[in-house]
Design an enzyme around this catalytic site. Structure first.
Site, PDB file in Angstrom:
ATOM      1  N   ASP A 180       0.849  -1.197   0.000  1.00  0.00           N
ATOM      2  CA  ASP A 180       0.000   0.000   0.000  1.00  0.00           C
ATOM      3  C   ASP A 180       0.883   1.245   0.000  1.00  0.00           C
ATOM      4  O   ASP A 180       0.656   2.176   0.759  1.00  0.00           O
ATOM      5  CB  ASP A 180      -0.950  -0.011   1.200  1.00  0.00           C
ATOM      6  CG  ASP A 180      -2.091   1.005   1.022  1.00  0.00           C
ATOM      7  OD1 ASP A 180      -2.382   1.382  -0.137  1.00  0.00           O
ATOM      8  OD2 ASP A 180      -2.676   1.427   2.040  1.00  0.00           O
ATOM      9  N   LYS A 225       2.051   4.680  -1.061  1.00  0.00           N
ATOM     10  CA  LYS A 225       1.450   5.873  -1.666  1.00  0.00           C
ATOM     11  C   LYS A 225       1.945   7.057  -0.836  1.00  0.00           C
ATOM     12  O   LYS A 225       2.382   6.872   0.304  1.00  0.00           O
ATOM     13  CB  LYS A 225      -0.079   5.785  -1.632  1.00  0.00           C
ATOM     14  CG  LYS A 225      -0.603   5.510  -0.251  1.00  0.00           C
ATOM     15  CD  LYS A 225      -2.085   5.319  -0.217  1.00  0.00           C
ATOM     16  CE  LYS A 225      -2.497   4.889   1.176  1.00  0.00           C
ATOM     17  NZ  LYS A 225      -3.918   4.713   1.354  1.00  0.00           N
ATOM     18  N   ASN A 283       1.291   7.367   2.865  1.00  0.00           N
ATOM     19  CA  ASN A 283       1.987   6.463   3.782  1.00  0.00           C
ATOM     20  C   ASN A 283       3.468   6.764   3.884  1.00  0.00           C
ATOM     21  O   ASN A 283       4.226   6.003   4.464  1.00  0.00           O
ATOM     22  CB  ASN A 283       1.818   5.006   3.345  1.00  0.00           C
ATOM     23  CG  ASN A 283       0.444   4.490   3.711  1.00  0.00           C
ATOM     24  OD1 ASN A 283      -0.175   5.024   4.623  1.00  0.00           O
ATOM     25  ND2 ASN A 283      -0.023   3.486   3.008  1.00  0.00           N
ATOM     26  N   ASP A 322       2.636   2.599   8.012  1.00  0.00           N
ATOM     27  CA  ASP A 322       1.421   1.847   7.724  1.00  0.00           C
ATOM     28  C   ASP A 322       1.685   0.493   7.082  1.00  0.00           C
ATOM     29  O   ASP A 322       1.423   0.284   5.903  1.00  0.00           O
ATOM     30  CB  ASP A 322       0.481   2.681   6.840  1.00  0.00           C
ATOM     31  CG  ASP A 322      -0.965   2.271   7.092  1.00  0.00           C
ATOM     32  OD1 ASP A 322      -1.174   1.245   7.769  1.00  0.00           O
ATOM     33  OD2 ASP A 322      -1.864   2.969   6.630  1.00  0.00           O
ATOM     34  N   THR A 361      -4.410   0.885  -2.747  1.00  0.00           N
ATOM     35  CA  THR A 361      -5.250   2.021  -3.094  1.00  0.00           C
ATOM     36  C   THR A 361      -5.284   2.119  -4.612  1.00  0.00           C
ATOM     37  O   THR A 361      -4.225   2.164  -5.228  1.00  0.00           O
ATOM     38  CB  THR A 361      -4.637   3.292  -2.471  1.00  0.00           C
ATOM     39  OG1 THR A 361      -4.429   3.028  -1.082  1.00  0.00           O
ATOM     40  CG2 THR A 361      -5.514   4.491  -2.615  1.00  0.00           C
TER      41      THR A 361
HETATM   42  P1  AMP Z   1      -2.323   5.400   9.648  1.00  0.00           P
HETATM   43  O1  AMP Z   1      -3.446   4.832  10.421  1.00  0.00           O
HETATM   44  O2  AMP Z   1      -1.019   4.714   9.914  1.00  0.00           O
HETATM   45  O3  AMP Z   1      -2.638   5.523   8.168  1.00  0.00           O
HETATM   46  O4  AMP Z   1      -2.100   6.913  10.161  1.00  0.00           O
HETATM   47  C1  AMP Z   1      -3.041   7.924   9.950  1.00  0.00           C
HETATM   48  C2  AMP Z   1      -2.354   9.275   9.882  1.00  0.00           C
HETATM   49  O5  AMP Z   1      -1.736   9.571  11.135  1.00  0.00           O
HETATM   50  C3  AMP Z   1      -1.233   9.353   8.868  1.00  0.00           C
HETATM   51  O6  AMP Z   1      -1.703   9.630   7.581  1.00  0.00           O
HETATM   52  C4  AMP Z   1      -0.362  10.479   9.433  1.00  0.00           C
HETATM   53  O7  AMP Z   1      -0.879  11.726   9.103  1.00  0.00           O
HETATM   54  C5  AMP Z   1      -0.498  10.259  10.930  1.00  0.00           C
HETATM   55  N1  AMP Z   1       0.591   9.407  11.421  1.00  0.00           N
HETATM   56  C6  AMP Z   1       0.651   8.056  11.410  1.00  0.00           C
HETATM   57  N2  AMP Z   1       1.798   7.611  11.924  1.00  0.00           N
HETATM   58  C7  AMP Z   1       2.506   8.703  12.266  1.00  0.00           C
HETATM   59  C8  AMP Z   1       3.816   8.906  12.842  1.00  0.00           C
HETATM   60  N3  AMP Z   1       4.586   7.873  13.179  1.00  0.00           N
HETATM   61  N4  AMP Z   1       4.232  10.168  13.039  1.00  0.00           N
HETATM   62  C9  AMP Z   1       3.439  11.220  12.701  1.00  0.00           C
HETATM   63  N5  AMP Z   1       2.214  11.100  12.159  1.00  0.00           N
HETATM   64  C10 AMP Z   1       1.738   9.866  11.940  1.00  0.00           C
END
Ligand code: AMP
Length: 461
Positions: free
Chosen positions: A157, A159, A162, A175, A197
């Site tokens: 995934d 993109k 991520n 992710d 996606t």
């Molecule tokens: P996810 O569920 O992993 O797709 O995370 C959702 C959103 O949270 C991402 O698109 C980022 O904007 C933010 N996010 C996820 N992991 C992190 C991280 N380690 N540090 C900062 N922001 C994060």
């Protein structure tokens, strides 16, 4: 944040009631260990918050999942297990690190390395990137993807959403919820779950026949590279079926501002037939990919490379750490790298050393013999072949190559010639790392055990 008004416990101890933790939740604490801050983002199944480690003061990201939701969907429990095991397997400077997993009765908390600068997507949505900046991100992406593939993991995934950026502007792949480990391969050796996606998904994945996850990742890398350079997607249509049809035919236009080298690379990545699609080794040989960093970077310490205020081509937030992968990727001409890019070899551990090549070779032979391998020096005198340890899943055959990148810097790389990918990964982790740690200057792509000393010289040379 009413959702945190509950008792907390670690996933390993599982005793749920704890009054001090109840008090702590008033300050939005988890297990009296982390303080929760602002919401950073939302994913399909989770919310991600800023967090602070109360012991060290370190900032982290905390991803919160509801256990109910996990239990409602049996496949999600598997997915989470997978995400945890994958993230432990793929520790790399360009992959978001999973620090620990905590749980309460109703929630699961993933404590992650914080990528402070947010999504690369936000950066691109302001407009396409200049080629040097796109190249820097693309190299870091490929370094992470190559590393994951060497561990038998495909992301599936990839993109820009991520791809996160840390405070240095370095790329961090996140992710891994949809990643696939080799156990998911069917007996035909191919993956069968359709995921990802649509705009970034390879045609063979959309076709729902079996596919090679690593090849599919490279298609997504091609779409990402296109998006970075163009500022828009290569395959778009309001009608999803029409969009799929374009993907199946790899039917896209290259904008006129792409340089000829970028055009060539994109057109080798966005190839509908996965067999004909370029490999990682092939990408690393492409002129666009190998375009040099600021040449003077090579004479600087590999540990600290300045931000290039002098304005070389790659001066846009140059990496703090000049890892071996980037070192190799950035060299054009002058050195014969052909040995490093031979096809069909699975790259594993890479490190730099400050010892002379001859001494490194001697050490490699010594360690190989000590591990019970049949050891043979390579013809050109630059490598060592180690053969013959019978593993559970077949015989492992490995080549270690020594490449003098600069007068005082040798890059040593282990390749699997035959045998199982996981056995090879285990060999790299359990045998190579401890066996050679005294001659290592910097490890590439991993923390070498102690994050505090990762990428710093361990030899006082
Ligand atoms: P996810 O569920 O992993 O797709 O995370 C959702 C959103 O949270 C991402 O698109 C980022 O904007 C933010 N996010 C996820 N992991 C992190 C991280 N380690 N540090 C900062 N922001 C994060």
């Amino acid at each position: 944040m009413g959702e945190l008004q509950e008792n907390t416990t670690t996933s390993s101890s599982c005793s749920d009631t704890n009054s001090s933790d109840q008090e702590a939740t008033a300050r939005k604490l988890i297990l009296s260990r982390y303080e929760l801050g602002r919401l950073l983002g939302k994913g399909t199944f989770a919310k991600v918050y800023h967090g602070r480690d109360l012991t060290t003061g370190e900032s982290v990201a905390i991803k919160i999942l509801s256990k109910d939701q996990v239990l409602r969907e049996p496949s999600m429990a598997d997915q989470i297990q997978r995400e945890i095991s994958i993230m432990r397997l793929v520790r790399h400077p360009n992959v978001v690190e999973l620090k620990e997993v905590l749980a309460t009765r109703s929630r699961i908390f993933f404590v992650l390395e914080l990528a402070r600068a947010g999504e690369l997507f936000a950066r691109v949505s302001q407009g396409r990137l200049p080629e040097p900046e796109a190249r820097r991100y693309f190299r870091q992406l490929l370094s992470a993807v190559d590393f994951c593939h060497s561990r038998g993991v495909s992301h599936r995934d990839l993109k820009p959403e991520n791809l996160l950026l840390d405070h240095n502007g370095d790329l961090k792949v996140s992710d891994f919820g949809l990643s696939a480990l080799p156990e998911q391969l069917r007996h035909d050796g191919l993956l069968h779950t359709q995921c990802g996606t649509p705009a970034y998904v390879a045609p063979e994945v959309l076709r729902r026949r079996g596919y090679d996850g690593a090849k599919a990742d490279l298609w997504s890398c091609g779409v990402i590279l296109y998006v970075l350079l163009a500022g828009f997607l290569p395959f778009q249509d309001e009608n999803l079926m029409k969009m799929y049809a374009k993907v199946f035919r790899a039917d896209y236009q290259i904008p006129p501002w792409f340089s000829p080298e970028a055009r060539r690379l994109v057109s080798r990545l966005l190839v509908a037939d996965p067999v004909k699609r370029i490999s990682i080794q092939g990408i690393m040989e492409m002129p666009w990919f190998r375009k040099p960093f600021i040449p003077r970077a090579l004479s600087l310490s590999p540990v600290e490379v300045g931000t290039g205020a002098g304005g070389g081509e790659e001066s846009v937030g140059s990496p703090r750490f000049y890892n071996a992968f980037e070192l190799i990727a950035s060299m054009s001409g002058g050195w014969d790298l052909s040995g490093l890019f031979e096809k069909k070899r699975k790259s594993g551990t890479v490190f730099t050393s400050r010892l002379p090549a001859a001494e490194i070779l001697e050490r490699l032979e010594e360690v190989g013999r000590g591990l019970g391998f049949g050891v043979e020096k390579g013809k050109g005198g630059y490598g060592v072949r180690m053969e013959g340890r019978e593993e559970r899943r077949g015989r492992l055959e490995v080549v270690a190559e020594v490449f003098e990148a600069a007068p005082e810097v040798a890059v040593v790389e282990f390749f699997k010639i035959s045998g199982d990918a996981l056995d090879f990964a285990k060999f790299c982790e359990d045998d190579v790392r401890p066996g050679l740690k005294d001659i290592v200057w910097t490890w590439q792509g991993d923390d070498g055990g102690d994050p505090a000393t990762a990428h710093r010289p361990v030899m006082g040379l």
